[in-house]
Motif scaffolding. Structure first.
Motif, PDB file in Angstrom:
ATOM      1  N   LEU A 183       0.817  -1.214   0.000  1.00 29.45           N
ATOM      2  CA  LEU A 183       0.000   0.000   0.000  1.00 29.45           C
ATOM      3  C   LEU A 183       0.850   1.263   0.000  1.00 29.45           C
ATOM      4  CD1 LEU A 183      -2.972  -1.237   2.146  1.00 29.45           C
ATOM      5  CD2 LEU A 183      -3.227  -0.013  -0.003  1.00 29.45           C
ATOM      6  N   MET A 184       2.070   1.177   0.576  1.00 36.18           N
ATOM      7  CA  MET A 184       2.975   2.327   0.450  1.00 36.18           C
ATOM      8  C   MET A 184       3.247   2.596  -1.014  1.00 36.18           C
ATOM      9  SD  MET A 184       6.054   2.060   3.154  1.00 36.18           S
ATOM     10  CE  MET A 184       5.691   1.072   4.551  1.00 36.18           C
ATOM     11  N   GLY A 185       3.393   1.513  -1.783  1.00 35.17           N
ATOM     12  CA  GLY A 185       3.602   1.646  -3.225  1.00 35.17           C
ATOM     13  C   GLY A 185       2.422   2.351  -3.880  1.00 35.17           C
ATOM     14  N   LEU A 186       1.213   2.034  -3.436  1.00 33.65           N
ATOM     15  CA  LEU A 186       0.024   2.709  -3.989  1.00 33.65           C
ATOM     16  C   LEU A 186       0.073   4.206  -3.686  1.00 33.65           C
ATOM     17  CD1 LEU A 186      -2.826   2.570  -5.335  1.00 33.65           C
ATOM     18  CD2 LEU A 186      -3.758   2.267  -3.042  1.00 33.65           C
ATOM     19  N   ALA A 187       0.518   4.544  -2.460  1.00 31.76           N
ATOM     20  CA  ALA A 187       0.596   5.963  -2.092  1.00 31.76           C
ATOM     21  C   ALA A 187       1.634   6.690  -2.945  1.00 31.76           C
ATOM     22  CB  ALA A 187       0.914   6.111  -0.602  1.00 31.76           C
ATOM     23  N   VAL A 188       2.725   5.975  -3.279  1.00 34.40           N
ATOM     24  CA  VAL A 188       3.742   6.582  -4.147  1.00 34.40           C
ATOM     25  C   VAL A 188       3.162   6.769  -5.549  1.00 34.40           C
ATOM     26  CG1 VAL A 188       5.967   6.201  -5.280  1.00 34.40           C
ATOM     27  CG2 VAL A 188       5.701   5.623  -2.863  1.00 34.40           C
ATOM     28  N   MET A 189       2.563   5.704  -6.068  1.00 32.43           N
ATOM     29  CA  MET A 189       2.068   5.711  -7.458  1.00 32.43           C
ATOM     30  C   MET A 189       0.902   6.677  -7.624  1.00 32.43           C
ATOM     31  SD  MET A 189       3.024   4.137 -10.148  1.00 32.43           S
ATOM     32  CE  MET A 189       2.588   3.324 -11.679  1.00 32.43           C
ATOM     33  N   GLY A 190      -0.028   6.655  -6.656  1.00 29.23           N
ATOM     34  CA  GLY A 190      -1.202   7.518  -6.749  1.00 29.23           C
ATOM     35  C   GLY A 190      -0.935   8.907  -6.174  1.00 29.23           C
ATOM     36  N   GLU A 191       0.276   9.105  -5.636  1.00 26.51           N
ATOM     37  CA  GLU A 191       0.685  10.390  -5.053  1.00 26.51           C
ATOM     38  C   GLU A 191      -0.314  10.860  -3.989  1.00 26.51           C
ATOM     39  OE1 GLU A 191       2.753  13.129  -7.662  1.00 26.51           O
ATOM     40  OE2 GLU A 191       2.515  11.732  -9.320  1.00 26.51           O
ATOM     41  N   ILE A 192      -0.434  10.023  -2.974  1.00 28.26           N
ATOM     42  CA  ILE A 192      -1.322  10.335  -1.855  1.00 28.26           C
ATOM     43  C   ILE A 192      -0.469  10.777  -0.670  1.00 28.26           C
ATOM     44  CG2 ILE A 192      -3.135   9.447  -0.338  1.00 28.26           C
ATOM     45  CD1 ILE A 192      -3.452   7.146  -2.403  1.00 28.26           C
ATOM     46  N   GLN A 250      18.610   0.298  14.246  1.00 30.50           N
ATOM     47  CA  GLN A 250      18.351   1.206  13.122  1.00 30.50           C
ATOM     48  C   GLN A 250      18.393   0.362  11.859  1.00 30.50           C
ATOM     49  OE1 GLN A 250      21.705   3.884  13.971  1.00 30.50           O
ATOM     50  NE2 GLN A 250      20.205   5.413  14.608  1.00 30.50           N
ATOM     51  N   GLY A 251      17.491  -0.597  11.812  1.00 29.42           N
ATOM     52  CA  GLY A 251      17.580  -1.607  10.766  1.00 29.42           C
ATOM     53  C   GLY A 251      16.615  -1.420   9.609  1.00 29.42           C
ATOM     54  N   ASP A 252      15.810  -0.357   9.646  1.00 23.95           N
ATOM     55  CA  ASP A 252      14.767  -0.238   8.621  1.00 23.95           C
ATOM     56  C   ASP A 252      15.074   0.820   7.568  1.00 23.95           C
ATOM     57  OD1 ASP A 252      13.563  -2.085  10.210  1.00 23.95           O
ATOM     58  OD2 ASP A 252      11.932  -0.793  10.904  1.00 23.95           O
ATOM     59  N   LEU A 253      16.310   1.313   7.549  1.00 21.32           N
ATOM     60  CA  LEU A 253      16.611   2.389   6.598  1.00 21.32           C
ATOM     61  C   LEU A 253      16.563   1.886   5.158  1.00 21.32           C
ATOM     62  CD1 LEU A 253      17.459   5.191   5.842  1.00 21.32           C
ATOM     63  CD2 LEU A 253      19.805   4.646   6.462  1.00 21.32           C
ATOM     64  N   LEU A 254      17.277   0.790   4.900  1.00 15.99           N
ATOM     65  CA  LEU A 254      17.318   0.297   3.521  1.00 15.99           C
ATOM     66  C   LEU A 254      15.960  -0.226   3.084  1.00 15.99           C
ATOM     67  CD1 LEU A 254      20.824  -1.428   3.349  1.00 15.99           C
ATOM     68  CD2 LEU A 254      20.128   0.765   2.378  1.00 15.99           C
ATOM     69  N   SER A 255      15.243  -0.886   3.999  1.00 10.85           N
ATOM     70  CA  SER A 255      13.928  -1.397   3.577  1.00 10.85           C
ATOM     71  C   SER A 255      12.944  -0.251   3.361  1.00 10.85           C
ATOM     72  CB  SER A 255      13.386  -2.433   4.555  1.00 10.85           C
ATOM     73  OG  SER A 255      13.252  -1.880   5.832  1.00 10.85           O
ATOM     74  N   SER A 256      13.081   0.835   4.115  1.00 10.08           N
ATOM     75  CA  SER A 256      12.214   1.990   3.864  1.00 10.08           C
ATOM     76  C   SER A 256      12.497   2.578   2.484  1.00 10.08           C
ATOM     77  CB  SER A 256      12.442   3.079   4.910  1.00 10.08           C
ATOM     78  OG  SER A 256      12.049   2.627   6.169  1.00 10.08           O
ATOM     79  N   LEU A 257      13.773   2.600   2.166  1.00 14.52           N
ATOM     80  CA  LEU A 257      14.195   3.221   0.909  1.00 14.52           C
ATOM     81  C   LEU A 257      13.889   2.331  -0.291  1.00 14.52           C
ATOM     82  CD1 LEU A 257      15.622   5.759  -0.038  1.00 14.52           C
ATOM     83  CD2 LEU A 257      17.802   4.654   0.391  1.00 14.52           C
ATOM     84  N   PHE A 258      14.191   1.048  -0.155  1.00 13.94           N
ATOM     85  CA  PHE A 258      14.136   0.174  -1.331  1.00 13.94           C
ATOM     86  C   PHE A 258      13.150  -0.974  -1.204  1.00 13.94           C
ATOM     87  CE2 PHE A 258      18.717   1.522  -1.217  1.00 13.94           C
ATOM     88  CZ  PHE A 258      18.630   2.399  -2.280  1.00 13.94           C
ATOM     89  N   GLY A 259      12.568  -1.158  -0.022  1.00 19.65           N
ATOM     90  CA  GLY A 259      11.839  -2.399   0.219  1.00 19.65           C
ATOM     91  C   GLY A 259      10.521  -2.532  -0.480  1.00 19.65           C
ATOM     92  N   MET A 260      10.465  -2.285  -1.758  1.00 25.59           N
ATOM     93  CA  MET A 260       9.231  -2.578  -2.473  1.00 25.59           C
ATOM     94  C   MET A 260       9.514  -2.740  -3.950  1.00 25.59           C
ATOM     95  SD  MET A 260       7.158   0.977  -2.262  1.00 25.59           S
ATOM     96  CE  MET A 260       7.136   0.829  -0.484  1.00 25.59           C
ATOM     97  N   PRO A 261       8.579  -3.393  -4.664  1.00 16.40           N
ATOM     98  CA  PRO A 261       8.840  -3.628  -6.081  1.00 16.40           C
ATOM     99  C   PRO A 261       8.840  -2.331  -6.879  1.00 16.40           C
ATOM    100  CG  PRO A 261       6.822  -4.746  -5.335  1.00 16.40           C
ATOM    101  CD  PRO A 261       7.266  -3.857  -4.236  1.00 16.40           C
ATOM    102  N   GLY A 262       9.594  -2.313  -7.925  1.00 16.49           N
ATOM    103  CA  GLY A 262       9.630  -1.154  -8.811  1.00 16.49           C
ATOM    104  C   GLY A 262      10.351   0.009  -8.171  1.00 16.49           C
ATOM    105  N   ASP A 263      10.314   1.140  -8.839  1.00 15.33           N
ATOM    106  CA  ASP A 263      10.964   2.317  -8.280  1.00 15.33           C
ATOM    107  C   ASP A 263       9.912   3.118  -7.530  1.00 15.33           C
ATOM    108  OD1 ASP A 263      13.193   4.112  -7.957  1.00 15.33           O
ATOM    109  OD2 ASP A 263      12.018   5.491  -9.191  1.00 15.33           O
TER     110      ASP A 263
END
Lengths: 623, 317
Positions: free
Chosen positions: A316-325, A347-360
């Motif tokens: 759903l984060m991806g949806l917010a990025v794609m739909g610009e919500i 402090q283990g969630d930096l890379l997953s926050s940045l990259f942890g989803m499909p696509g750009d």
């Protein structure tokens, strides 16, 4: 022992109170910290939390309590080893010793009732432990608190904590009135009778320490006029809660997860009066879905979670990025992967926050470094989410979440609050995504606005939000969404350098390690070392000018609380070494050979430990 | 006209909405797909209600039927697989003024969205939930869905679906605070219209399971039902859905059932011989979650600042 000596004036002390879970040591520690803050001391407190609600009694894993660093200057971290410990049983101290929390000379005021326990194993275990503690260099004083408490209450489990508070207040020359008033604040909701008995326990503890304890200190305030700047004292999750409310966000959608939940608890307690609502969803996915729906149809909403919840929310984060919500996602990081260390810091969630989803999926990532920033950054995040039309992730961690520190009380601003939902007529000629060629920014229509009707979709879409699978649309719209980050970076300032502008070693940090890193750097600089530090609040986009700053130092390294391979570990080479998370990003973005030091001990960094590490690195640089 | 000056009502007539105002792009479902009938019915219900198109939001998940928002002239939110309901609930949370429609399918709602299905029915926010149930995954090309009848041959079960089909009606009826549960077929326009109209009029989550034709992948699901209307039992009651005489001529097995009667509803829902059509259950008094989620809204900036300051006082030193 009897004590009528004048108090010894000291600059700072680290005090711990440790008990079985449920004996109230945390409340005692928090109250002791608050009294210190109210007396004008700098404080930093850290909770000692077992992962279970009711772990077995008298077990090392069940250690529960609080560490309070209190001193005559502003405190930014938990410090090194403790100076004085109050313990309700001997077993809980073993886990603290294993954590490196104590040193040769740490004073332990230990409940001695176990020495005469009816069970032989307990008596034996106690005797053995005291022997081991003394061999370890701890100064153990065996004191029977239980007997004293039983003079006032039937069950010493309920009440020993306030007795201990009274002892600590005597030992550290705390103001008795302040002690009474904090007890009143803590127990008023339970009625006058409860307040009174706890105050009596406090007085008994105070008298007991006066008569039986040979330690008596005074820690002068760090500023002569505490009232000059109004201050507040609370933990980072409470500060996050206040910040969310001060940002004008009026919906928090969450699912319970440690160590994030207490932020939502706090918000839920007062949100009705501020005009907002906490929605407890059926799961982490529904929690962000609900927040996205609310953001799409109105004001920016917020979801608060921790690592495993972040993983579930990814799609759903991806949806917010794609739909610009616009959306604010607060991640109170804990140890991972998987269920990991639920109550401990990482402090283990930096890379997953940045990259942890499909696509750009470009999104803004911020990290709070102090408790004050836990308040201020949700306000920044809400504004950025709206201006840049997309999700903003705010990273805090378990150390900030439960750490308590005084911070300057903010003067609330109307401009921090969100504008009312725009329901005016939308100019039909303006598409739903009217991307600016240079910045990728666009205004968004909100349901209810006549003329603005569009269908938000996670599919590739045109500026009118029509599904489009053609090559050009996908390529150009990805460019627009990415460009927003460059647009934001163009408005940021380079980070401030702590220390000299150039030198031998530059330490780069992010998040809750600020205090420990700065303290280590300051100590080394006082010893003539050429070491400086910078601390990043923007992780995506990165703050500008880093490459230029890095060029002014012989070596750059990050200090982080996440996993990295040690250089000297088996099989590790320059090519296969897995580095700390920020180090990866900095290497990638600057092409500078950024080194790192990081650990996943599950506890906050100690400045003393960092000093050793940095001394070694500096020695290697100059050899 | 009628003796009232025309300009008195000018605003109303300026904004008279036609079917075209509620429709968007050209629907691109397969020829013979039951989704067209539902889409047209939604347009008609909205036109008859004369709601301004900007006040409606069509929310969906993923699947053939979830394309519906793209064919509406209203606002739309085409979400993710299984997540239509949390998104729709969020839309409604602080915007009770918006008219919310959800389009979802048997895979989207009963499989990947099973969690949200249960909890959203319980939240009972005011919206119409149309479940397009064709007993198959269409968009991903013929995989078994939770409602695929035993033995249905699909690409994931080429020798036939192995398990008894899930019964969405008994499950929905079993959820606390469920307030409107109806079942209808896509191929009877008057019944479809009256059912969706009643669903729209109900304040709360109106759950409407639509048995829907997929001539491409699951023809064997609806075809026999279309050919044998005697497999259905039509529910009739003055508290239920208004039934056209034409509908009763098609579905001649008509039984009286008061939709307030939960046990009776459960009996029809469980009946394996006769498929119920119409309104099974209706509780107009169930708790509506936006009454809670939007209760404290509307504070002025000054009031907010006073309240936050008061909250901060507790931590002042």
């Amino acid at each position: 022992m009897s004590n009528s000596k004048p108090a010894q004036v000291i600059d700072e002390h680290i005090v711990e109170i440790v008990s079985d879970s449920g004996e109230g040591a945390q409340k005692c520690g928090q109250t002791f910290g608050t009294i210190g803050a109210k007396m004008g001391n700098g404080i930093w407190t850290v909770e000692i939390i077992p992962a279970e609600i009711q772990p077995p009694a008298r077990s090392p894993a069940g250690a529960s309590g609080n560490r309070i660093r209190v001193g005559s200057r502003y405190m930014t971290n938990m410090g090194n080893e403790a100076d004085l410990v109050v313990a309700f049983n001997e077993q809980v101290l073993f886990s603290r010793i294993a954590n490196g929390a104590y040193k040769n000379g740490t004073i332990v005021l230990l409940e001695s009732k176990w020495a005469s326990d009816p069970q032989e194993e307990i008596r034996a275990a106690y005797t053995q432990a005291v022997k081991e503690f003394r061999e370890h260099g701890l100064i153990v004083h065996e004191l029977n608190f239980e007997v004293e408490c039983l003079k006032l209450v039937d069950n010493a489990r309920k009440g020993k904590n306030m007795f201990a508070l009274g002892m600590l207040c005597r030992i550290y020359s705390r103001d008795v009135e302040k002690g009474h008033s904090e007890i009143h604040n803590a127990f008023a909701y339970k009625g006058d009778k409860v307040v009174k008995i706890n105050q009596e326990l406090f007085d008994a503890g105070y008298a007991f320490a006066r008569d039986k304890v040979d330690y008596h200190y005074e820690i002068p305030p760090y500023t002569s006029d505490v009232k000059a700047k109004p201050m507040m004292v609370c933990n980072g999750n409470t500060a996050v809660g206040l910040g969310v409310m001060a940002s004008g966000m009026d919906l928090v959608s969450m699912y319970p997860i440690t160590p994030a939940t207490s932020a939502s608890h706090y918000i839920a307690e007062v949100f009705d009066k501020v005009g907002g609502f906490v929605h407890q969803a059926e799961d982490e996915i529904a929690a962000i879905g609900f927040a996205i729906g609310a953001s799409y149809a109105g004001k920016t909403a917020c979801t608060i979670t921790s690592g495993p919840g972040m993983a579930l929310k990814t799609e759903l984060m991806g949806l917010a990025v794609m739909g610009e919500i616009p959306l604010v996602i607060i991640d109170v990081q804990r140890g991972g992967p998987s269920t990991g260390l639920p109550t401990k810091v990482e402090q283990g969630d930096l890379l997953s926050s940045l990259f942890g989803m499909p696509g750009d999926a470009p999104k803004i990532i911020l990290a709070a470094a102090t408790i004050a920033e836990c308040f201020h950054l949700p306000i920044t995040a809400r504004k950025l989410a709206e201006a840049f039309r997309g999700p903003v992730i705010l990273l805090t961690d378990a150390n900030l979440a439960t750490g308590v520190q005084p911070w300057e009380r903010p003067v609330l601003q109307e401009e921090w609050l969100a504008d009312p939902v725009d329901q005016s007529e939308w100019d039909k000629s303006v598409p739903a995504y009217d991307w600016d060629e240079t910045t990728g920014l666009s205004p968004r229509p909100i349901p209810g606005q006549p003329g603005g009707m569009y269908v938000l979709t996670g599919l590739s879409h045109t500026n009118r939000s029509k599904v489009a699978y053609d090559s050009d649309t996908n390529q150009t719209t990805m460019e627009f969404r990415s460009r927003k980050l460059a647009a934001l970076q163009s408005t940021l300032k380079p980070p401030t350098i702590h220390g000299d502008e150039s030198g031998d070693l530059l330490v780069v940090g992010w998040g809750s390690t600020l205090g420990a890193i700065d303290e280590a750097v300051d100590t080394l600089r006082a010893g003539g070392q050429k070491v400086s530090s910078i601390h990043l609040r923007f992780l995506s986009p990165l703050e500008p000018g880093l490459k230029e700053i890095f060029a002014r130092f012989k070596k750059v390294m990050t200090i982080e609380i996440n996993y990295s391979d040690s250089v000297d570990a088996p099989l590790i080479t320059e090519e296969n070494r897995r580095r700390a998370q920020l180090a990866n990003i900095l290497r990638m973005q600057t092409l500078v050979d950024v080194d790192c030091w990081s650990k996943v001990y599950g506890h906050p960094l100690q400045p003393g430990e960092l000093i050793e590490v940095l001394e070694q690195r500096l020695a290697a640089l100059n050899s | 006209m009628f003796g009232i000056k025309a300009d008195w009502s000018l605003d109303v007539f300026e904004r008279y909405f036609t079917l075209g105002d509620y429709s968007g792009g050209e629907a691109r479902w397969c020829p013979g797909c039951g989704d067209f009938a539902v889409l047209n019915t939604v347009h008609r219900v909205l036109r008859d209600a004369q709601l301004p198109p900007e006040k409606s939001v069509a929310v969906s998940g993923i699947g053939c039927s979830s394309r519906l928002p793209h064919y509406m002239g209203t606002y739309g939110l085409h979400g993710l697989h299984g997540r239509a309901l949390p998104l729709a609930n969020g839309v409604k949370a602080h915007r009770p003024d918006l008219d919310v429609w959800v389009a979802t399918g048997d895979g989207d709602c009963f499989s990947i969205g099973a969690g949200p299905w249960i909890h959203s029915v319980r939240l009972n926010m005011d919206m119409v939930v149309l479940v397009f149930d064709n007993a198959i995954y269409g968009l991903t090309k013929k995989q078994t869905s939770p409602t695929s009848p035993t033995g249905m041959k699909t690409n994931t079960h080429p020798r036939g679906a192995p398990l008894p089909a899930l019964n969405p009606l008994t499950i929905t009826l079993g959820i606390s605070n469920a307030s409107f549960v109806a079942q209808v077929v896509d191929w009877n326009p008057p019944l479809l219209y009256q059912t969706i109209k009643a669903a729209h009029a109900h304040r709360g989550t109106s759950f409407v399971r639509i048995l829907q034709r997929c001539p491409v992948f699951s023809n064997e699901f609806c075809k026999p039902l279309q050919e044998h209307p005697d497999k259905f039992v039509l529910l009739e009651h003055e508290n239920g859905i208004l039934l056209d005489e034409a509908v009763k001529r098609v579905f001649s097995d008509v039984e009286r059932h008061d939709p307030r009667d939960w046990l009776g509803a459960m009996k029809f829902a469980r009946d394996e011989q006769r498929i119920p059509l119409g309104l099974l259950y209706h509780d107009p008094d169930a708790v509506v979650y936006e009454d809670i989620s939007a209760r404290d809204l509307g504070k002025s900036d000054e009031e907010k600042i006073v309240a936050i300051n008061k909250a901060m006082d507790a931590f002042a030193i």
